[in-house]
Design an enzyme around this catalytic site. Structure first.
Site, PDB file in Angstrom:
ATOM      1  N   ASP A 163      -2.362   7.059  -7.917  1.00 39.62           N
ATOM      2  CA  ASP A 163      -1.217   6.206  -8.272  1.00 39.62           C
ATOM      3  C   ASP A 163      -0.536   6.767  -9.531  1.00 39.62           C
ATOM      4  O   ASP A 163      -0.293   7.969  -9.595  1.00 39.62           O
ATOM      5  CB  ASP A 163      -1.689   4.747  -8.461  1.00 39.62           C
ATOM      6  N   TYR A 196       7.150   2.113 -15.235  1.00 42.83           N
ATOM      7  CA  TYR A 196       8.052   2.515 -14.162  1.00 42.83           C
ATOM      8  C   TYR A 196       9.472   2.708 -14.683  1.00 42.83           C
ATOM      9  O   TYR A 196      10.174   3.646 -14.311  1.00 42.83           O
ATOM     10  CB  TYR A 196       8.069   1.456 -13.050  1.00 42.83           C
ATOM     11  N   HIS A 253      -5.463   3.500  -0.782  1.00 40.88           N
ATOM     12  CA  HIS A 253      -4.862   3.875  -2.061  1.00 40.88           C
ATOM     13  C   HIS A 253      -5.831   3.781  -3.234  1.00 40.88           C
ATOM     14  O   HIS A 253      -5.734   4.557  -4.179  1.00 40.88           O
ATOM     15  CB  HIS A 253      -3.661   2.958  -2.285  1.00 40.88           C
TER      16      HIS A 253
END
Lengths: 334, 395
Positions: B180, B305, B360
Site C-alpha cells: 500500500d 494522499y 492487499h
C-alpha cells in the site's frame, strides 16, 4: 387516494438533545498551518469550523429556526406512489390569488433544500400588477431532509421526476413551469422528457451536457478541436476542469459508496456541517457571505432525515445517465 | 535517543469513546442492499454492539505491548523540524539479523507487522532459514507518531524519516518490505538511498506505467484479469482516494468525531481488499482503535494522499525506477496486478513469487507466505543473500 396534510417542523426533544450533546462534545481536528490565501486547500479549515461550532453551542436556537420555517413556508406532506414505493413527500405550496398565475415547481439539489425557494415566494403577488404571478411549489427530494426515502434500489431521477409530476397533478396543476439547480435541474429535465406536455417551461442554472457530435454539429466540434473559446467560455471550462479535479471527491464517494460515507455524516453533526459548508463555500461567488443560522439550519435538515438517501441519489442517478442526452423540446406557453 | 513506549490510552479517552458509541446513530439502508452501496447496516450494528459491550481495549492494548517492543525517538526532517516517531523494534532471536524496515499503509498501521515479526525474528528452526532484525515504523501522522504541522510533507519526507530511523538504530545498510502506501515509501527509499543504504527492497504491490511499444495482446489471462480488477477499483472503489487526495480536512471532521463513521470507512476496505480473510470483530475494532486513539487523530493520516497528489509524485508520474535488487510477492486479491512487460518500470526484479491466496493486507492475511518469500529472497541460495554487509541472517 391521499391528499396533502399540513406539516409543521417539530423535531423530537430526544433528537434535539442528541444533536446538542454531540455538538457540545465534538472533537474538532487540529489543522496544519496554511500559507495566507490557501486556508481552504485541504477542505474547510479548522479556523472556519471553530466559530461555526462555537455558535452552534452557544447561540444557535433550533426551535427559533423551526418557528421561522413554519411561519415562512406553508408546508405539507403527501403520500405518492411510484414504482411500487410509497413516498411521503414533503413540499412547500404557496398559491397566488391572482387569476393568471402560472404554477412553478422549484426543485432543489444537494446540499440545498426547500428553504431556497424563499426568495421566490414573493412571486405569488408581485408588486407590479403587470408582472407574471406564480403558484409556488417546492418539494423535498425523496430521501433528502423531510421527505421519506425509497426503500429499494433503483429509485433514480426518472422516478423522482414522476413523483414531482404526480405532485403537481395532485395539486391541480396539469401544466406548469420549473426552476432547478444541481439535482433539481436533472430531475426537471427528466420531467420534461417524460411529461413534455406538462412541463411547458424550464429554467435551469446547472446545464450539463456532452460535447457535440461530429456529424450533427461539425462546426461546433471544429471550434472545440482547435480550442477556440471565447474568454467567457474559457473561464467556464477552466472552472469545470478545476471542479472535476479538485472538488468532486464528495461526488465520487457518494456515487460509489453512499452507505459508507453516511455512517460518518449521520452520526456526526459537525461532520455533516463540514461536508455541507465546504461545498457551499466553493459553489458561490468569492465574496458571498453565508449566514451561520442558515448553514446550521441546512445541516440540521440533513441530520433530521436520518437517511443515506441524499448520498444514494448520486449512485442511483449516475447509473441512469444515458450515453447521449435526449433532445428536449419544450412547448412554449400560449 | 530512544524512549521505550507502551500504548496507554487514558481513561478519559476511553470513556469519551464509550459515550459516543452509546449514542451512535445509524442511517437507513435500502432493502437487500448487500455491499453494493457500502458497508451493510447489519455489519455495522453488530460491530458497534461488540464495541459497546465485549470489546476490551485494555486487554488488546496489553497484548500489543507484550508482543511488540515499542519505542519513540525524535527525528529531524529537513524543513519540518523534529518529529517524534513511534516504531516497533525487535532484534533476531539468534545470529545476526538482516535489518528489515517494514512500512505499513492505509488503513493499516504498525499492527500489520504483528504476525510477521515473530516469524522473521525467530526463524523456522531450520538452520538454513535466515533471521531478521525488524523495524516497523509508524509513519508520521499514523499510529503513535507525531504528525507534521505544515503542508508539503510528502513522499520525500516519509522516505527521509524512515531512512533516518534505520540510521539512528545503527543500520547503515538495510532492506525494506512495504505494501500500500508503504510500497511507495520503500520505492522512494530504494530510489534515493539505494546502493549505499537500502540494499534491496521487497513489495507486494507493484505499480508502474506501461512501457512504450507495449503490446496488450501479449498479456496472460491473469494479467488481463489483474488489470480489469484495477479498472473496477478505479471505477467503484477509489472514492476514498479522491476524497483523501483533495479534501482530507473536510472528511477528517467526521472521522474524528464519529467512531462509527471511522469504523465504516476503514472496515469497508478491510473486507473488500482482503481475500475472504475471516476478520474477527475484535480484530477489526483493534485496527480501528489504533486510528481512533492515534496520537495525531484519524484525520492526520489521510493527508498523506493529498500531499502526494499535489507534490508531483502522484501515482503514474514518470520517474526512473530504483536500480537495487527487488523482490515481489503476488497475491491474487491485490488491488492491482501489472503485466510482466511493465516490470522494468518498477525496478530490477530478481525475485518473484506468486500465490493462490491472499489480498492487499499480505502481512496480516498470509504472514507465512510473505515471510517464506522473504526467507527465500534473502536466505542462502537466494538472489540477494548477503546483500547487507556483515548481517546475513545467520550466525
Amino acid at each position: 387516494m391521499s391528499s396533502p396534510k399540513p406539516y409543521k417542523l417539530d423535531v423530537s426533544s430526544d433528537f434535539l438533545s442528541w444533536v446538542t450533546d454531540r455538538v457540545n462534545t465534538a472533537r474538532i481536528i487540529p489543522d496544519i498551518t496554511h500559507p495566507a490565501g490557501e486556508e481552504w486547500e485541504y477542505g474547510i479549515p479548522t479556523a472556519a469550523m471553530e466559530p461555526l461550532v462555537e455558535y452552534w453551542k452557544s447561540n444557535f436556537d433550533w426551535r427559533k429556526m423551526e418557528k421561522q420555517i413554519n411561519e415562512t413556508f406553508n408546508m405539507y406532506t403527501i403520500d405518492l406512489e411510484e414504482a411500487g414505493e410509497v413516498i411521503s413527500l414533503h413540499f412547500v405550496h404557496h398559491r397566488s390569488d391572482r387569476p393568471n398565475a402560472i404554477p412553478l415547481i422549484f426543485a432543489h439539489g444537494w446540499p440545498g433544500n426547500f428553504t431556497e425557494v424563499k426568495h421566490l415566494l414573493k412571486l405569488t403577488a408581485p408588486e407590479d400588477s403587470d408582472a407574471q404571478p406564480f403558484h409556488i411549489v417546492a418539494p423535498s427530494i425523496p430521501g433528502f431532509t423531510l421527505s421519506s426515502s425509497p426503500s429499494k434500489p433503483g429509485f433514480g431521477l426518472s422516478k423522482i421526476a414522476n413523483v414531482y409530476h404526480k405532485l403537481m397533478l395532485k395539486l391541480g396543476y396539469e401544466t406548469y413551469m420549473g426552476q432547478g439547480g444541481d439535482w433539481g435541474s436533472f430531475i426537471l429535465r427528466s420531467v420534461a422528457l417524460q411529461h413534455p406536455s406538462s412541463l411547458v417551461g424550464l429554467h435551469i442554472n446547472f446545464p450539463v451536457t456532452l460535447p457535440p457530435k461530429p456529424l450533427a454539429n461539425p462546426t461546433t466540434l471544429f471550434w472545440l478541436a482547435i480550442r477556440y473559446f471565447s474568454p467567457e467560455e474559457s473561464k467556464r471550462l477552466k472552472r469545470m476542469q478545476w471542479f472535476l479535479k479538485n472538488e468532486s471527491g464528495y461526488s465520487q464517494i457518494q456515487r460509489t459508496k453512499p452507505q459508507t460515507i453516511s455512517y460518518a455524516l449521520q452520526d456526526s453533526p459537525i461532520g455533516m456541517l463540514a461536508w455541507i459548508r465546504e461545498k457551499i463555500h466553493l459553489a458561490t461567488e468569492e465574496d458571498y457571505v453565508w449566514d451561520t443560522d442558515i448553514v446550521l439550519t441546512w445541516t440540521m435538515l440533513y441530520l433530521i432525515s436520518g437517511s443515506a438517501g441524499s448520498a444514494r441519489i448520486y449512485k442511483e442517478a449516475i447509473s441512469e445517465f444515458p450515453k447521449r442526452p435526449a433532445h428536449i423540446t419544450v412547448k412554449p406557453p400560449g | 535517543m530512544s524512549n521505550s513506549f507502551k500504548i496507554a490510552v487514558s481513561s478519559t479517552a476511553l470513556s469519551a469513546l464509550k459515550s459516543r458509541i452509546e449514542s451512535a446513530t445509524f442511517p437507513d439502508e435500502l432493502d437487500d442492499a448487500g455491499w453494493a452501496y457500502g458497508v451493510p447496516l447489519a455489519d455495522m450494528k453488530r460491530l458497534v454492539a461488540r464495541w459497546r459491550d465485549g470489546f476490551d481495549w485494555r486487554q488488546e492494548e496489553q497484548k500489543l505491548n507484550n508482543e511488540l517492543p515499542q519505542f519513540t525517538r525524535d527525528i529531524e526532517v529537513d524543513g519540518f523540524g523534529s518529529l517524534n516517531v513511534h516504531y516497533v523494534y525487535k532484534k533476531s532471536d539468534r545470529g545476526t539479523g538482516i535489518p528489515l524496515l517494514f512500512v505499513h499503509g492505509w488503513p493499516g498501521s504498525f499492527l500489520e507487522s504483528r504476525k510477521i515479526i515473530p516469524l522473521l525474528t525467530k526463524g523456522s528452526g531450520d538452520s538454513q532459514c535466515p533471521v531478521f532484525d525488524v523495524v516497523a515504523i509508524s509513519l508520521p501522522g499514523f499510529g503513535f507518531s507525531e504528525a507534521p504541522k505544515k503542508k508539503g510533507f510528502s513522499l520525500s519526507q516519509y522516505v527521509e524519516v524512515s531512512h533516518k530511523l534505520m540510521i539512528a538504530l545503527g543500520y547503515t545498510e538495510y532492506v525494506t518490505q512495504g505494501g500500500d502506501l508503504g510500497s511507495r515509501v520503500t520505492a522512494g527509499i530504494a530510489r534515493r538511498y539505494g546502493g549505499m543504504h537500502s540494499k534491496a527492497w521487497h513489495t507486494n504491490v507493484l505499480f508502474s506505467m506501461p512501457p512504450e511499444n507495449d503490446d496488450p495482446s501479449s498479456y496472460t489471462a491473469s494479467e488481463k484479469e489483474g488489470l480489469a480488477r484495477w479498472q473496477e477499483f478505479q471505477r467503484s472503489g477509489s472514492g476514498y482516494f479522491q476524497l483523501h487526495s483533495t479534501k482530507p480536512q473536510t472528511l477528517g471532521y467526521s472521522l474524528a468525531d464519529s467512531p462509527v463513521g471511522l469504523l465504516a470507512w476503514i472496515y469497508e476496505k478491510l473486507v473488500s481488499w482482503s481475500d475472504n480473510y475471516p476478520w474477527t470483530d475484535d480484530e477489526v475494532l483493534t485496527w480501528v482503535s489504533i486510528y481512533w486513539f492515534s496520537r495525531a487523530g484519524p484525520a492526520a493520516s489521510i493527508r498523506f494522499y493529498y500531499e502526494v497528489a499535489h507534490s508531483g509524485q502522484a501515482l503514474g508520474t514518470k520517474s526512473s525506477p530504483p536500480t537495487i535488487p527487488m523482490g515481489c510477492s503476488l497475491f491474487p486479491k491485490e488491488l492491482i496486478r501489472i503485466p510482466k512487460s511493465w516490470y522494468p518500470g518498477v525496478g530490477d526484479v530478481v525475485f518473484e513469487a506468486e500465490h493462490d491466496k491472499g489480498g492487499h493486507f499480505a502481512a496480516h492475511e498470509q504472514p507465512e507466505l510473505l515471510v517464506g518469500d522473504l526467507r527465500k529472497m534473502f536466505g542462502k541460495g537466494g538472489p540477494v543473500y548477503g546483500v547487507v554487509t556483515g548481517r546475513d541472517g545467520y550466525n
